[in-house]
Design a protein around this motif. Structure first.
Motif, mmCIF file in Angstrom:
data_model
loop_
_atom_site.group_PDB
_atom_site.id
_atom_site.type_symbol
_atom_site.label_atom_id
_atom_site.label_comp_id
_atom_site.label_asym_id
_atom_site.label_seq_id
_atom_site.Cartn_x
_atom_site.Cartn_y
_atom_site.Cartn_z
ATOM 1 N N PHE A 1 42.507 20.774 23.901
ATOM 2 C CA PHE A 1 41.576 21.838 24.591
ATOM 3 C C PHE A 1 42.202 22.649 25.649
ATOM 4 N N HIS A 2 41.491 23.863 25.751
ATOM 5 C CA HIS A 2 42.396 24.882 26.805
ATOM 6 C C HIS A 2 41.488 25.337 27.911
ATOM 7 N N ASP A 3 40.312 25.056 27.729
ATOM 8 C CA ASP A 3 39.003 25.489 28.703
ATOM 9 C C ASP A 3 39.379 24.982 29.935
ATOM 10 N N ASN A 4 39.652 25.937 30.932
ATOM 11 C CA ASN A 4 39.867 25.535 32.536
ATOM 12 C C ASN A 4 38.803 24.577 33.056
ATOM 13 N N ASP A 5 37.505 24.944 32.873
ATOM 14 C CA ASP A 5 36.285 23.914 33.302
ATOM 15 C C ASP A 5 36.690 22.590 33.147
ATOM 16 N N ARG A 6 36.771 22.534 31.512
ATOM 17 C CA ARG A 6 36.870 21.017 31.232
ATOM 18 C C ARG A 6 38.203 20.387 31.565
ATOM 19 N N LYS A 7 39.203 21.192 31.649
ATOM 20 C CA LYS A 7 40.552 20.839 32.139
ATOM 21 C C LYS A 7 40.318 20.109 33.587
ATOM 22 N N LEU A 8 39.645 20.951 34.277
ATOM 23 C CA LEU A 8 39.402 20.598 35.656
ATOM 24 C C LEU A 8 38.712 19.382 35.794
ATOM 25 N N GLU A 9 37.763 19.452 34.931
ATOM 26 C CA GLU A 9 36.879 17.640 35.155
ATOM 27 C C GLU A 9 37.746 16.675 34.592
ATOM 28 N N VAL A 10 38.788 16.865 33.696
ATOM 29 C CA VAL A 10 39.556 15.841 33.464
ATOM 30 C C VAL A 10 40.501 15.329 34.741
ATOM 31 N N VAL A 11 41.093 16.439 35.194
ATOM 32 C CA VAL A 11 41.974 16.267 36.245
ATOM 33 C C VAL A 11 41.208 15.723 37.505
ATOM 34 N N THR A 12 40.134 16.063 37.807
ATOM 35 C CA THR A 12 39.282 15.664 38.928
ATOM 36 C C THR A 12 38.758 14.271 38.844
ATOM 37 N N HIS A 13 38.362 13.681 37.414
ATOM 38 C CA HIS A 13 38.207 12.454 37.114
ATOM 39 C C HIS A 13 39.184 11.440 37.302
ATOM 40 N N LEU A 14 40.451 11.842 36.682
ATOM 41 C CA LEU A 14 41.519 11.104 36.853
ATOM 42 C C LEU A 14 42.209 10.846 38.388
ATOM 43 N N THR A 15 42.132 12.057 39.018
ATOM 44 C CA THR A 15 42.547 11.880 40.409
ATOM 45 C C THR A 15 41.572 10.802 41.109
ATOM 46 N N ASN A 16 40.234 11.121 41.181
ATOM 47 C CA ASN A 16 39.327 10.236 41.899
ATOM 48 C C ASN A 16 39.660 8.804 41.561
ATOM 49 N N LEU A 17 39.744 8.564 40.259
ATOM 50 C CA LEU A 17 40.147 7.125 39.707
ATOM 51 C C LEU A 17 41.049 6.540 40.490
ATOM 52 N N HIS A 18 42.173 7.350 40.813
ATOM 53 C CA HIS A 18 43.409 6.715 41.183
ATOM 54 C C HIS A 18 43.642 6.901 42.553
ATOM 55 N N GLU A 19 42.803 7.726 43.415
ATOM 56 C CA GLU A 19 42.990 7.818 44.681
ATOM 57 C C GLU A 19 41.995 7.048 45.433
ATOM 58 N N VAL A 20 41.120 6.240 44.690
ATOM 59 C CA VAL A 20 40.194 5.652 45.377
ATOM 60 C C VAL A 20 40.468 4.547 46.589
ATOM 61 N N ASN A 21 41.786 4.001 46.409
ATOM 62 C CA ASN A 21 42.148 3.129 46.949
ATOM 63 C C ASN A 21 43.065 3.556 48.234
ATOM 64 N N GLN A 22 43.313 4.860 48.155
ATOM 65 C CA GLN A 22 44.158 5.480 49.356
ATOM 66 C C GLN A 22 43.480 5.543 50.723
ATOM 67 N N PRO A 23 43.936 5.320 51.930
ATOM 68 C CA PRO A 23 43.607 5.371 52.953
ATOM 69 C C PRO A 23 42.548 6.456 53.404
ATOM 70 N N GLN A 24 43.291 7.651 52.811
ATOM 71 C CA GLN A 24 42.508 8.736 53.051
ATOM 72 C C GLN A 24 42.898 9.554 51.573
ATOM 73 N N PRO A 25 41.960 9.234 50.698
ATOM 74 C CA PRO A 25 41.949 9.810 49.324
ATOM 75 C C PRO A 25 41.954 11.390 49.241
ATOM 76 N N TRP A 26 42.971 11.634 48.374
ATOM 77 C CA TRP A 26 43.255 13.076 48.061
ATOM 78 C C TRP A 26 42.247 13.461 47.101
ATOM 79 N N SER A 27 41.566 14.745 47.256
ATOM 80 C CA SER A 27 40.944 15.280 46.379
ATOM 81 C C SER A 27 41.366 16.593 45.415
ATOM 82 N N VAL A 28 40.785 16.984 44.450
ATOM 83 C CA VAL A 28 41.427 18.528 43.815
ATOM 84 C C VAL A 28 40.705 19.325 45.030
ATOM 85 N N GLY A 29 39.824 19.240 45.562
ATOM 86 C CA GLY A 29 39.684 20.254 46.495
ATOM 87 C C GLY A 29 40.163 20.290 47.718
#
Length: 210
Positions: free
Chosen positions: A116-144
Motif C-alpha cells: 500500500f502507498h497511502d501516506n496516512d497508513r504508512k505513517l501509522e505503521v512507522v509510528t507503531h514500529l517506532t513506539n514499540l522499539h523506542e519504549v526502553n530508550q531513556p528518552q524515547p524518540w517519536s515520529v513527531g
C-alpha cells in the motif's frame, strides 16, 4: 519446515509472543524473477480471528513491483538458538552415544501479501514500529520529533506491507527428545557459558521440558 511431533508448538499465544519479542523477520516471496528473501521488522495486529503482519520496505526495493497482490508468502521469525555439545549429556559419559545438535525456536507464518502507498497508513505503521522499539530508550524518540516536511519526504520513499496470516507453524526444538538427566545437563552446560543466547535457551528448556 520439518517439524517432528515432540518439537511442535501449537499454542498460538506462544507463537504470537515470539513474534512480538523477536520482530525482525525474513520475508520470503516468489515471483516471475524467482524466490527472494527480504529482512525487516514486522508487528502483528489482531482483530478477532484475523491476524495481520505489518511493516514497510524501501520504495527503491523492486519487491513491491514484482509480487502480485494477494500472493502467498512465508514469514520466518527466529527466537534464541544455540549449539548443544554432547559433553552436556550425562549419558555421554556412560556410553559415548551422543552427537552435537542445535536448539532453536522459530515461527513460520504463511499469508497473503498486499502493498500500500497511502501516506496516512504508512505513517501509522512507522509510528507503531517506532513506539514499540523506542519504549526502553531513556528518552524515547517519536515520529513527531522530526519536522513534518522531512517525515513526508521519508514516507514517500517507502512502501507499506500487509500480510494477512493464513497459518502459523511453531517449532520449539529445546531438548524434548532427551532424558530428564540429559535435559538438566544441557541447562547446566548452557548456564556455564558466557554467551547470553545460551542462558536464554536454558530458561526456555526449563519452561518447556522440566
Amino acid at each position: 519446515m520439518y517439524n517432528p511431533k515432540h518439537f511442535q508448538e501449537n499454542n498460538e499465544n506462544n507463537l504470537i509472543e515470539l513474534i512480538e519479542h523477536y520482530p525482525f523477520a525474513t520475508l520470503i516471496t516468489h515471483s516471475e524473477l524467482g524466490i527472494e528473501a527480504n529482512h525487516l521488522p514486522l508487528y502483528i495486529q489482531q482483530n478477532n480471528d484475523k491476524k495481520v503482519l505489518l511493516g514497510h520496505i524501501a520504495k527503491a526495493n523492486p519487491l513491491w513491483k514484482t509480487i502480485q497482490a494477494g500472493a502467498e508468502t512465508l514469514v520466518v521469525f527466529n527466537g534464541p538458538n544455540c549449539y548443544i555439545s554432547p559433553n552436556y549429556y550425562p549419558s555421554k559419559q556412560e556410553n559415548g552415544r551422543a552427537v552435537p545438535t542445535w536448539n532453536y525456536i522459530a515461527v513460520h507464518a504463511k499469508g497473503n501479501i498486499q502493498c500500500f502507498h497511502d501516506n496516512d497508513r504508512k505513517l501509522e505503521v512507522v509510528t507503531h514500529l517506532t513506539n514499540l522499539h523506542e519504549v526502553n530508550q531513556p528518552q524515547p524518540w517519536s515520529v513527531g520529533d522530526a519536522p513534518n516536511v522531512y517525515i513526508e519526504k521519508m514516507l514517500s520513499a517507502i512502501v507499506g506491507l500487509e500480510i494477512e496470516v493464513t497459518s502459523f507453524i511453531g517449532k520449539w526444538k529445546v531438548s524434548q527428545n532427551q532424558s530428564g538427566d540429559n535435559q538438566q545437563g544441557v541447562i547446566t552446560g548452557l548456564l556455564s557459558e558466557v554467551e547470553n543466547n545460551s542462558h536464554k535457551m536454558a530458561e526456555i528448556i526449563k519452561t518447556n521440558v522440566t
